[in-house]
Design a protein around this motif. Sequence first.
Motif, PDB file in Angstrom:
ATOM      1  N   CYS A  51       0.819  -1.221   0.000  1.00 46.80           N
ATOM      2  CA  CYS A  51       0.000   0.000   0.000  1.00 46.80           C
ATOM      3  C   CYS A  51       0.855   1.275   0.000  1.00 46.80           C
ATOM      4  N   ARG A  52       2.127   1.140  -0.329  1.00 48.10           N
ATOM      5  CA  ARG A  52       2.996   2.313  -0.411  1.00 48.10           C
ATOM      6  C   ARG A  52       2.876   2.993  -1.776  1.00 48.10           C
ATOM      7  N   LYS A  53       3.291   4.251  -1.806  1.00 53.43           N
ATOM      8  CA  LYS A  53       3.292   5.064  -3.036  1.00 53.43           C
ATOM      9  C   LYS A  53       1.897   5.201  -3.638  1.00 53.43           C
ATOM     10  N   LYS A  54       0.897   5.221  -2.765  1.00 56.12           N
ATOM     11  CA  LYS A  54      -0.480   5.409  -3.207  1.00 56.12           C
ATOM     12  C   LYS A  54      -1.150   6.580  -2.497  1.00 56.12           C
ATOM     13  N   GLY A  55      -0.361   7.344  -1.739  1.00 58.08           N
ATOM     14  CA  GLY A  55      -0.896   8.529  -1.059  1.00 58.08           C
ATOM     15  C   GLY A  55      -1.370   8.273   0.355  1.00 58.08           C
ATOM     16  N   LEU A  56      -1.335   7.015   0.813  1.00 58.69           N
ATOM     17  CA  LEU A  56      -1.859   6.700   2.143  1.00 58.69           C
ATOM     18  C   LEU A  56      -0.991   7.284   3.246  1.00 58.69           C
ATOM     19  N   GLY A  57       0.326   7.149   3.127  1.00 59.34           N
ATOM     20  CA  GLY A  57       1.212   7.692   4.158  1.00 59.34           C
ATOM     21  C   GLY A  57       1.077   9.194   4.276  1.00 59.34           C
ATOM     22  N   ARG A  58       1.015   9.876   3.139  1.00 56.64           N
ATOM     23  CA  ARG A  58       0.822  11.329   3.131  1.00 56.64           C
ATOM     24  C   ARG A  58      -0.498  11.702   3.806  1.00 56.64           C
ATOM     25  N   PHE A  68      10.650  11.874   2.123  1.00 56.71           N
ATOM     26  CA  PHE A  68       9.189  11.912   2.257  1.00 56.71           C
ATOM     27  C   PHE A  68       8.763  13.047   3.182  1.00 56.71           C
ATOM     28  N   PHE A  69       9.351  13.108   4.374  1.00 52.25           N
ATOM     29  CA  PHE A  69       8.938  14.121   5.348  1.00 52.25           C
ATOM     30  C   PHE A  69       9.337  15.529   4.911  1.00 52.25           C
ATOM     31  N   LYS A  70      10.516  15.683   4.375  1.00 48.08           N
ATOM     32  CA  LYS A  70      10.963  17.025   3.974  1.00 48.08           C
ATOM     33  C   LYS A  70      10.158  17.539   2.777  1.00 48.08           C
ATOM     34  N   ASN A  71       9.739  16.643   1.891  1.00 47.33           N
ATOM     35  CA  ASN A  71       8.891  17.052   0.778  1.00 47.33           C
ATOM     36  C   ASN A  71       7.516  17.518   1.242  1.00 47.33           C
ATOM     37  N   LEU A 113      12.882  16.065  13.101  1.00 48.99           N
ATOM     38  CA  LEU A 113      12.171  16.916  12.150  1.00 48.99           C
ATOM     39  C   LEU A 113      10.870  17.403  12.772  1.00 48.99           C
ATOM     40  N   SER A 114      10.375  18.517  12.296  1.00 45.98           N
ATOM     41  CA  SER A 114       9.107  19.032  12.824  1.00 45.98           C
ATOM     42  C   SER A 114       8.416  19.912  11.802  1.00 45.98           C
TER      43      SER A 114
END
Length: 214
Positions: A139-146, A178-181, A204-205
Amino acid sequence: MFSRKKRLKKKSKVLTEDETVVKKANIQENPLGHLIAFQSFSRNGLEVQFKCCKVSQLDQATIDWSFDLLKRNMKQMYEDSAWGWNEKEKLLEMTEDSAWYLVAFTKEGNPIAFSHFRFDMDYGFPVLYCYELQLEMECRKKGLGRFMLQILELMAFTANLKKVVLTVFVHNFNAVGFFKNLGYSVDETSPENTLEEQFDYEILSKCRKSTTKN
């Protein structure tokens, strides 16, 4: 200018107010309850429903799955770091009373992604600290993590917390990117490398828009 005594008193008052913010966040029944539009995700072939609750409200099967997923995704990363992998210590961290979980379930009821997070004080700031954001490979690279990270941010900022904070290994290049983007930057509390000491992680924050870092 305030006298030192008055400045300390003012700082103490602010800290008490911030602690109250964290306390209110932690006594919520369901931090996701008022975010109706973010209780499900249907995109790129994925259809999931989210559950947000304290670890004490998760069934043992989901806890076992989440730890297994973390181990599959991150054990090597830990072993490649100065921290090393301590299974007993990590499981204890994931099941402490203060742990909250955001879990994505398929329509069949199978968990496919989770975040372990906490509402806490961090260096004097009320924050949502994201301990984990882990997804099954399929389920990666499908927008779920974002999408899940956006949920964490909304839960943090609607609860008047100052920022979302997380720790990432510098050799986890995909996660760092991912986080910095998504607008995360190195936090003021992140350790700085020196000639004598090098760190293999950074903090990171992302701050609430009305909040600036000092």
